[in-house]
Design a protein around this motif. Structure first.
Motif, PDB file in Angstrom:
ATOM      1  N   GLU A  56       0.837  -1.197   0.000  1.00 25.37           N
ATOM      2  CA  GLU A  56       0.000   0.000   0.000  1.00 25.37           C
ATOM      3  C   GLU A  56       0.873   1.249   0.000  1.00 25.37           C
ATOM      4  OE1 GLU A  56      -2.721  -0.198   3.243  1.00 25.37           O
ATOM      5  OE2 GLU A  56      -4.062  -1.605   2.220  1.00 25.37           O
ATOM      6  N   PHE A 254      -5.104   5.575  -4.398  1.00 26.69           N
ATOM      7  CA  PHE A 254      -4.832   5.102  -3.037  1.00 26.69           C
ATOM      8  C   PHE A 254      -4.609   6.298  -2.130  1.00 26.69           C
ATOM      9  CE2 PHE A 254      -2.066   4.212   0.500  1.00 26.69           C
ATOM     10  CZ  PHE A 254      -2.746   3.176   1.116  1.00 26.69           C
ATOM     11  N   PRO A 255      -5.406   6.428  -1.070  1.00 24.03           N
ATOM     12  CA  PRO A 255      -6.369   5.463  -0.531  1.00 24.03           C
ATOM     13  C   PRO A 255      -7.803   5.666  -0.992  1.00 24.03           C
ATOM     14  CG  PRO A 255      -6.024   7.203   1.051  1.00 24.03           C
ATOM     15  CD  PRO A 255      -5.146   7.538  -0.132  1.00 24.03           C
ATOM     16  N   GLY A 259      -7.148  -0.315  -2.251  1.00 23.59           N
ATOM     17  CA  GLY A 259      -6.207  -0.595  -1.179  1.00 23.59           C
ATOM     18  C   GLY A 259      -4.872  -1.000  -1.767  1.00 23.59           C
TER      19      GLY A 259
END
Length: 416
Positions: A56, A254-255, A259
């Motif tokens: 992430e 993202f975010p 994800g």
């Protein structure tokens, strides 16, 4: 798949399903315009251990440790995309072209803002504002169309609708429009009404990368696209834009809407983009377009009606209503699939039938070109298609065509 596959030992049913699909692709002529056959290198990248890694965030700014190697893979995809398409900023994390469009909308629009886009029945895409899609549910949508006489986008209508509707974004791009868009003109219209211009190049990424099709990067404010289809890279999407929008776009992906990125798919993008940078890729893209033109010419000679009269790209859209008024797109798709030729039913301008039935079929050349088909083979395929359309219930015709399809697939294997 190999008989020694680990999957065969642990999950026989799934192994058989995948093996059957591999055989289907080898034994059929895939002519769905959005489909292609990636290289073994891309398959290897997508099936790699990168599927195990959460990452992430973005390269150099992850929320997990141990990301130094996936950072390299993502940076390769970004660098190669910039080399292929241009642009100051590239985000390669969208899971699809639709999610790339979502990222632009979420970054630049508020719910209730206005989108002006191509009508779905005229070749547009669900993610450009169709009422069953999130884009049509969150935003107010008006649509432009093609001239009923020429089949080309009616830019005068587009301009007038922009003046009347005052959209926040104008979308160019399509899933079944066989002609190039006039990106400069659309950007000029967008500027006149203080709108953004989003160019969705999902279907033509490979043609643009090889300079076979006009490139909207640097013309439109945002360029989105698929990373498979004509470019044969890892399955997914991307966004190209200027530095002034980079932070907003990255935050929207993202975010904002996703994800963890699919690092194995991003590796597949990097692998495919690397292949697209090789000189032979331009030859491939030129052959896609040449094959599509051959297909269109052969169809016309056999009396089929083509939307816009031909093609500039990788696809041909056949309107069956003139030549085969009693044959629906669904029936045509089924008759062709029965002999090993895979196309898809498709709506056409002025459509009166259900989208589950349709009055047209869409036929594409990327996958057959990957197999090595050139103009002579493509002309033969066109005639086989028309033979089936002319006599969809004739068993002798079906048997003859199916036998020739078997010979062609043997002559042009996908994976040696």
């Amino acid at each position: 798949m190999s008989d020694s596959s680990q999957l065969a030992d642990t999950d026989e049913r799934l192994y058989e399903a995948i093996s059957a699909e591999e055989r289907r692709q080898e034994d059929n002529l895939e002519m769905i315009a959005s489909e292609n056959h990636v290289s073994k290198a891309v398959l290897e990248a997508q099936g790699s251990v990168l599927t195990n890694k959460y990452a992430e965030g973005y390269p150099g700014a992850r929320y997990y440790g141990g990301c130094e190697h996936v950072d390299e893979a993502e940076n390769l995809a970004i660098e190669r995309a910039k080399e292929l398409f241009g642009g100051d900023h590239v985000n390669v994390q969208p899971h699809s072209g639709t999610q790339a469009n979502m990222g632009v909308y979420f970054a630049m629009l508020d719910p209730g803002d206005k989108i002006l886009s191509l009508n779905l029945n005229h070749g547009g895409h669900l993610s450009h504002g169709h009422h069953v899609n999130f884009s049509g549910q969150l935003y107010e949508v008006e649509q432009y169309g093609v001239d009923p006489e020429t089949g080309y986008v009616d830019y005068d209508e587009l301009e007038q609708k922009a003046l009347d509707f005052e959209p926040d974004v104008i979308v160019s791009g399509s899933s079944a429009y066989p002609r190039e868009f006039e990106y400069e003109r659309i950007s000029s219209i967008a500027a006149d009404v203080d709108a953004y211009h989003l160019a969705d190049i999902a279907h033509v990424t490979g043609l643009i990368a090889a300079d076979v099709h006009a490139n909207p990067v640097g013309v439109a404010d945002f360029v989105t696209g698929s990373t498979h289809k004509t470019i044969r890279a890892g399955r997914g999407g991307m966004i190209i834009t200027g530095e002034e929008y980079a932070d907003d776009i990255d935050s929207a992906i993202f975010p904002g809407s996703q994800g963890g990125p699919l690092m194995h798919n991003i590796a597949g993008k990097a692998a495919g983009f690397g292949e697209a940078l090789q000189p032979e890729f331009r030859e491939y893209a030129e052959q896609i377009a040449a094959n599509a033109k051959t297909l269109a010419d052969a169809f016309s000679e056999r009396g089929l009606s083509l939307v816009s009269g031909g093609t500039d790209k990788h696809l041909v859209l056949i309107d069956l209503r003139d030549s085969h008024p009693d044959l629906t797109g669904e029936e045509a798709e089924n008759a062709l699939e029965a002999v090993g030729i895979t196309v898809n039913k498709n709506t056409v301008p002025g459509e009166s039938r259900s989208p589950f039935v349709t009055s047209g079929i869409r036929v594409g050349t990327p996958a057959l070109t990957t197999r090595g088909f050139t103009e002579s083979a493509m002309e033969e395929v066109a005639n086989l298609i028309v033979d089936v359309l002319d006599e969809p219930d004739d068993g002798d015709v079906a048997q003859r065509v199916e036998a020739r399809v078997d010979e062609l697939t043997d002559e042009f294997p996908i994976y040696d």
